[in-house]
Scaffold this motif. Structure first.
Motif, short mmCIF file in Angstrom:
data_model
loop_
_atom_site.label_atom_id
_atom_site.label_comp_id
_atom_site.label_asym_id
_atom_site.label_seq_id
_atom_site.Cartn_x
_atom_site.Cartn_y
_atom_site.Cartn_z
N HIS A 221 -7.08 -8.11 -3.89
CA HIS A 221 -7.23 -7.35 -5.14
C HIS A 221 -8.32 -6.28 -4.97
O HIS A 221 -8.14 -5.12 -5.36
N LYS A 222 -9.43 -6.67 -4.36
CA LYS A 222 -10.53 -5.73 -4.12
C LYS A 222 -10.07 -4.58 -3.23
O LYS A 222 -10.34 -3.41 -3.50
N GLN A 223 -9.35 -4.91 -2.15
CA GLN A 223 -8.86 -3.89 -1.23
C GLN A 223 -7.88 -2.94 -1.93
O GLN A 223 -7.93 -1.72 -1.73
N ASP B 10 -3.66 -4.28 -12.68
CA ASP B 10 -3.61 -4.08 -11.23
C ASP B 10 -2.54 -4.93 -10.55
O ASP B 10 -2.10 -4.62 -9.44
N LYS C 150 -7.68 -2.16 -5.08
CA LYS C 150 -8.38 -1.27 -6.01
C LYS C 150 -9.06 -0.14 -5.26
O LYS C 150 -9.04 1.01 -5.69
N GLU C 151 -9.64 -0.48 -4.10
CA GLU C 151 -10.33 0.55 -3.30
C GLU C 151 -9.34 1.57 -2.75
O GLU C 151 -9.64 2.77 -2.68
N LYS C 152 -8.14 1.10 -2.37
CA LYS C 152 -7.16 1.99 -1.75
C LYS C 152 -6.16 2.60 -2.75
O LYS C 152 -5.34 3.43 -2.38
N GLY C 153 -6.22 2.13 -4.00
CA GLY C 153 -5.40 2.75 -5.04
C GLY C 153 -3.94 2.35 -5.06
O GLY C 153 -3.06 3.18 -5.31
N LYS D 78 -9.69 -11.20 -2.47
CA LYS D 78 -9.99 -10.25 -1.39
C LYS D 78 -9.00 -9.08 -1.39
O LYS D 78 -9.38 -7.91 -1.31
N GLU E 72 0.84 -1.21 0.00
CA GLU E 72 0.00 0.00 0.00
C GLU E 72 0.87 1.25 0.00
O GLU E 72 0.54 2.26 -0.64
#
Length: 391
Positions: A229-231, A289, A233-236, A227, A201
């Motif tokens: 991957h989703k996080q 990503d 994408k949300e956090k950039g 899971k 991150e």
């Protein structure tokens, strides 16, 4: 050359080996194929080294030189340069294992940082690598993973582990190098994953600096990937994953049975293979990503990744896809992939002979227990000996 025959080309696979080196490799794998001999040999080697008997020269000229790049990074450079001539990159892996004190952890951290700066201006070395337990005691990782309360002293110890981790990641970021973080036993891995996620991150914004490792003999890794991957994408931030099958299966199953919990290991070899290939496919479907390092000695998995890349119209040398094998093994995969223009690297262990012996012994034992690995190496070497007229 037809794709499904690519890895049969022994001329390319062993082009860097002299006749004497081909003979040595053939001899070594014949020894490794004999399980009782491996058990006796490892016991005798440990005994001789513990008594400081003069066996390092013999070890250096046989098993060490086959599986390791040298005793220090400068010693490795001749091999690194030779591999680069064949379009194969190197990942220098400081393979000293089993240390358990702060002084050694600080020394390992400093070594990884030095190696990262050493690689900074060397095109042949795009990665650094380390094991989490190289930077902190196994027990502290386990306690964090299993949510056991830490004493005040252990909290301070854990903070030192985090600081070492941060120091290594920062060096990789500054040097333009990517950092491969190895995975270990499941009962310490959650803490390692969590720390790796924090570093991703922080550093994987403009490029993928930090790669975690997914062990696909664990049945829960695909779900974990989705899971995270989703996080991300949300956090950039972007993800990097080295995808492997895994190296601790017997220990994992034994501990699960002893402690009465379900094993984290897939129920069969086929289930592991399917899991590996599904994880690889998922990442190749999301390369915007996630950057992929295909760490495998499995020919079918390599063929599959190549086929997916072709279907998607990806360049063979797409910077988001790497293949990797261990130095001294699966040269038929590494050098043939490189000759076709794919991004390929070899994990190259190095270190003082005596200190690297635990790694070498583990490698010999793993080769003995992996069905088909040693026999495949022997068949390829036999074919190359025949092609060269060595009898």
């Amino acid at each position: 050359m037809e794709t499904n025959l690519l890895f049969n080309n022994t001329e390319i696979a062993f082009k860097l080996k002299t006749d004497a080196e081909v003979e040595r490799a053939y001899f070594l794998f014949k020894m490794i194929a004999n399980e009782p001999l491996v058990r006796i040999g490892t016991a005798v080697t440990k005994f001789a080294l513990n008594l400081n008997l003069p066996v390092e020269g013999l070890i250096r000229s046989t098993v060490f030189d086959h599986f390791c790049g040298g005793v220090n990074e400068q010693d490795c450079m001749k091999t690194v340069d030779a591999l680069y001539e064949a379009n194969v990159y190197s990942v220098l892996d400081y393979s000293v294992e089993g240390q358990e004190n702060d002084a050694q952890f600080d020394k390992t951290m400093a070594k990884i940082v030095d190696l990262t700066y050493f690689a900074q201006n060397k095109e042949a070395m795009p990665f650094s690598v380390f094991k989490p337990t190289g930077l902190g005691r196994f027990e502290i990782w386990r306690k964090k993973t299993e949510n056991e309360p830490l004493t005040q002293e252990e909290e301070a110890e854990w903070n030192r582990v985090v600081n070492r981790y941060e120091t290594v990641c920062k060096a990789a970021d500054e040097c333009g190098i990517s950092l491969l973080v190895d995975a270990e036993e499941s009962w310490m891995q959650d803490a390692a994953d969590e720390l790796c996620e924090q570093m991703m991150e922080k550093y994987n914004k403009e490029r993928v600096v930090i790669f975690n490792t997914l062990q696909c003999y664990r049945w829960d890794r695909e779900e974990y990937l989705h899971k995270l991957h989703k996080q991300a994408k949300e956090k950039g931030f972007r993800l990097g994953f080295k995808v492997v099958r895994g190296a601790y299966m017997e220990k994992e199953n034994e501990r699960a049975e002893e402690n009465g919990y379900p094993t984290p290991i897939c129920e069969s070899k086929k289930a592991t293979d399917d899991n590996y290939n599904q994880v690889t496919r998922y990442i190749l479907d999301h390369l915007d990503d996630i950057t992929l390092y295909v760490g495998t000695h499995n020919e079918v998995s390599c063929y599959l990744a190549m086929e997916i890349m072709k279907t998607k119209g990806l360049k063979k040398n797409d910077e988001r896809v790497w293949f990797g094998q261990l130095y001294g093994m699966s040269d038929n995969i590494s050098y043939n992939l490189a000759s076709e223009g794919f991004n390929v690297s070899k994990y190259m262990p190095f270190g003082p002979v005596k200190d690297v012996m635990p790694y070498l012994i583990r490698r010999a034992e793993e080769n003995t227990s992996v069905a088909g690995q040693t026999s495949r190496e022997l068949t390829l070497l036999k074919n190359e000996r025949k092609r060269r007229g060595i009898f």
